[in-house]
Design an enzyme around this catalytic site. Structure first.
Site, PDB file in Angstrom:
ATOM      1  N   LEU A 146      -2.870   2.605  -7.482  1.00 30.14           N
ATOM      2  CA  LEU A 146      -2.809   1.498  -6.502  1.00 30.14           C
ATOM      3  C   LEU A 146      -1.363   1.275  -6.095  1.00 30.14           C
ATOM      4  CD1 LEU A 146      -4.957  -1.092  -8.468  1.00 30.14           C
ATOM      5  CD2 LEU A 146      -5.686   0.020  -6.359  1.00 30.14           C
ATOM      6  N   HIS A 147      -1.085   1.305  -4.801  1.00 29.56           N
ATOM      7  CA  HIS A 147       0.284   0.984  -4.384  1.00 29.56           C
ATOM      8  C   HIS A 147       0.372   0.381  -2.978  1.00 29.56           C
ATOM      9  CE1 HIS A 147      -0.210   4.794  -2.295  1.00 29.56           C
ATOM     10  NE2 HIS A 147       0.789   4.437  -1.522  1.00 29.56           N
ATOM     11  N   ARG A 148      -0.790   0.233  -2.287  1.00 23.79           N
ATOM     12  CA  ARG A 148      -0.731  -0.337  -0.926  1.00 23.79           C
ATOM     13  C   ARG A 148      -0.232  -1.766  -0.982  1.00 23.79           C
ATOM     14  NH1 ARG A 148      -0.474   3.413   2.323  1.00 23.79           N
ATOM     15  NH2 ARG A 148      -1.801   5.059   1.580  1.00 23.79           N
ATOM     16  N   ARG A 187       6.330   0.297  -7.067  1.00 25.77           N
ATOM     17  CA  ARG A 187       6.079  -0.919  -6.286  1.00 25.77           C
ATOM     18  C   ARG A 187       5.103  -1.841  -7.040  1.00 25.77           C
ATOM     19  NH1 ARG A 187       6.169  -0.857  -0.541  1.00 25.77           N
ATOM     20  NH2 ARG A 187       5.819  -2.992   0.050  1.00 25.77           N
ATOM     21  N   ASP A 238      -6.100   3.563  -3.677  1.00 27.53           N
ATOM     22  CA  ASP A 238      -5.894   3.113  -2.298  1.00 27.53           C
ATOM     23  C   ASP A 238      -4.987   4.106  -1.564  1.00 27.53           C
ATOM     24  OD1 ASP A 238      -3.406   2.530  -3.386  1.00 27.53           O
ATOM     25  OD2 ASP A 238      -3.585   0.352  -3.159  1.00 27.53           O
TER      26      ASP A 238
END
Ligand code: UD1
Length: 361
Positions: free
Chosen positions: A204-206, A239, A280
């Site tokens: 997940l990084h969006r 992030r 994502d």
């Protein structure tokens, strides 16, 4: 003929490798590799250069992290003198990251032709920074190399002349096809005590999922619950890690394994062996489709609809009840099966090289 490639962020590295290899077979081709430095951590950059067999970049612009405007501007300012000095016949840019659009803008102003590899993808979601990067880059590019027929349709509906559009297939899959045998030798599954088909892999990084602590907490709670039933392995993007530091109070189940970002080969091995991938990422939607591994995408939309139509991908949006339901459906053996999209055959880089070499004669 001199071709200059610009890369900057992790997903660019898998895309440039097959194109450079294919172009190296052409007579009289000189290639220059520019790394913008958008990603700079060893685990986000160096390990990929090493595992993919990429040459050391000829230039590292060391632009680093910042706000969108500052990062894009830094890349543009640092790239302009390189372009003026190198005078390539064409510049190739990859994917949809800030480095892609920044380089394309510099080229357009200096009248250097740009080829966009992975052109034409659209999520039609203008809140995604990558969507802006895709639209602007495609507008500026003279050669648009697309991975699937939906991308051609998008470009034509935006008025891009047909003779600029080249359906070549998926360069990310070229790298996967080449390196899968080496990934099969990875011992990571054993090291993590994971058995084939008995774990879930998560990335997940969006910004839409991780920049808001409340949203990220909801996702982590769902993953925590799932990890009570089946091990969940989650290599955490820098992030995401930053926001997670603020969530110190959250207690994770012993089944949820958080790790640092991992190398390409090890990650490929983890994808191939997973019962399910929850993500994502754009590229991972494609890789799971190729591997035939069920994928749940935690987004409201995708710029890669072919993975929904032909492949194993299912969009669950940001509805965590849906994520849980779909996860249990896959674990009970009722997950989606799928096929491989046309031209995702390991030869996209060769097609791009053939087109460029034909133009230069
Ligand atoms: C970028 C791309 C995204 C791509 C992703 C893959 C844009 C707009 N986004 O997102 O499309 O899917 O890369 O990873 O170009 N950081 C580090 N070390 C690094 C790089 C970043 O610690 O090597 C941290 C920095 O604090 C930075 C944050 O991660 O502020 C975000 O990095 P950035 O490159 O701005 O965007 P990504 O989220 O990585």
């Amino acid at each position: 003929m001199k071709i200059l490639h610009v890369v900057g962020a992790r997903p660019n590295f898998m895309k440039v490798a097959p194109v450079m290899t294919a172009l190296a077979r052409g007579r009289g081709v000189v290639q220059v590799l520019v790394h913008t430095g958008q990603h700079y951590d060893a685990k986000m950059s160096n390990v990929f250069f090493h595992q993919l067999g990429l040459p050391e970049p000829d230039f590292n612009l060391e632009a680093g992290s910042s706000s969108h405007a500052v990062q894009t501007a830094e890349i543009m300012m640092r790239f302009e003198p390189v372009l003026i000095r190198e005078k390539p016949n064409a510049v190739l840019v990859y994917g949809d990251v800030n480095s892609t659009v920044a380089a394309a803008l510099v080229c357009a102003k200096l009248l250097v032709p740009v080829g966009h590899v992975e052109a034409g993808l659209r999520s039609y979601d203008h809140t995604m920074p990558e969507e802006i990067n895709r639209i602007v880059t495609d507008r500026l590019a003279e050669l648009l190399f697309t991975p699937s027929a939906d991308a051609d349709k998008n470009l034509m509906s935006e008025g891009v002349p047909e003779d600029r559009i080249h359906l070549v297939g998926n360069v990310m899959i070229d790298t996967l096809v080449r390196l899968l045998p080496r990934a099969d030798c990875s011992s990571l599954l054993q090291e993590l005590s994971l058995s084939d088909q008995r774990y879930i892999l998560v990335t997940l990084h969006r910004p839409s999922n991780v920049d808001d602590a409340r949203q990220l907490t909801e996702i982590l709670c769902a993953l925590n619950e799932i990890a009570g039933q089946v091990p969940v392995i989650f290599p955490v993007h820098p992030r995401t890690r930053q926001v997670m530091r603020e969530l110190a109070s959250l207690e994770f189940s012993s089944g949820l394994h958080l790790t640092a970002p991992i190398g390409y080969l090890e990650f490929l091995a983890l994808q191939k062996g997973a019962a399910l991938v929850i993500t994502d990422s754009g590229g991972i939607q494609e890789e799971t489709t190729y591997l035939g591994v069920p994928c749940l995408t935690v987004r409201e939309n995708t710029e890669r609809p072919i993975t929904l139509e032909v492949g194993t991908n299912v969009l669950v949006g940001r509805d965590m009840a849906r994520l849980r339901d779909e996860t249990y459906r896959v674990l009970s053996g009722k997950g989606r099966t799928g096929g491989i999209p046309p031209l995702w055959d390991g030869k996209a880089g060769d097609r791009i090289a053939d087109i460029l070499l034909a133009l230069s004669v």
